[in-house]
Design an enzyme around this catalytic site. Structure first.
Site, PDB file in Angstrom:
ATOM      1  N   CYS A 264       0.888  -1.160   0.000  1.00 30.40           N
ATOM      2  CA  CYS A 264       0.000   0.000   0.000  1.00 30.40           C
ATOM      3  C   CYS A 264       0.926   1.210   0.000  1.00 30.40           C
ATOM      4  CB  CYS A 264      -0.939  -0.032   1.211  1.00 30.40           C
ATOM      5  SG  CYS A 264      -0.077  -0.020   2.798  1.00 30.40           S
ATOM      6  N   ARG A 265       0.470   2.360   0.430  1.00 23.89           N
ATOM      7  CA  ARG A 265       1.348   3.535   0.391  1.00 23.89           C
ATOM      8  C   ARG A 265       2.430   3.482   1.460  1.00 23.89           C
ATOM      9  NH1 ARG A 265       2.133   8.022   2.960  1.00 23.89           N
ATOM     10  NH2 ARG A 265       0.234   7.870   4.165  1.00 23.89           N
TER      11      ARG A 265
END
Length: 173
Positions: A63-64
């Site tokens: 994810c980020r």
């Protein structure tokens, strides 16, 4: 809990063809910035459409920042039958390690960032106008606060729905 891989270890597995990288963010986040070669598989769609990982390969989830994958390890482990890992530090960790990232600065900011900017701007404007012009403008800040509280409780964000209709967020053919 799925084991974590450092960006370098993940890059090595990917280069050797021993793993597939899945980005679990939403399409608007992915469009702006993602790991080169990552496959977009939003978290919300995984249960309805299980992953197909080639035999002999591991699944790596990102994810980020790594927070979303860490919070959803159980769900992620349930959608693969073989080995699975999470990328330590997510996309931010990957980029900090100097590994290739695809960036599209022309893609709109992620919708939730747009909501944060709009809400923050409205609150600041309401407070500023309330102090400088008339106390009735404090109602703007109160209205935005009530809207954010409602969004948190119900999962429905009217501001996000409104911003999604903005011209810069429209998908072009």
């Amino acid at each position: 809990m799925l084991p974590q891989l450092t960006p370098k270890d993940a890059a090595d597995l990917l280069a050797q063809g021993r793993a597939v990288l899945f980005d679990i963010r939403d399409p608007d986040e992915f469009a702006r910035r993602h790991v080169k070669g990552a496959h977009l598989r939003p978290l919300a769609t995984l249960a309805a459409d299980p992953l197909q990982v080639p035999a002999g390969q591991a699944a790596i989830f990102t994810c980020r920042s790594g927070m979303r994958t860490a919070a959803n390890c159980e769900r992620l482990a349930a959608v693969v039958s073989g080995p699975a890992y999470v990328l330590d530090g997510g996309l931010d960790g990957w980029a900090a390690a100097g590994l290739p990232v695809v960036e599209n600065r022309k893609a709109p900011l992620e919708l939730m960032r747009q909501v944060q900017i709009a809400a923050g701007g409205l609150v600041l404007a309401g407070v500023g106008l309330g102090l400088a012009v008339h106390p009735g403008f404090f109602g703007i800040a109160a209205f935005v606060g009530a809207g954010l509280t409602f969004a948190g409780v119900t999962g429905f964000c009217g501001m996000a729905r409104l911003l999604a209709l903005a011209p810069w967020n429209r998908v072009t053919a």
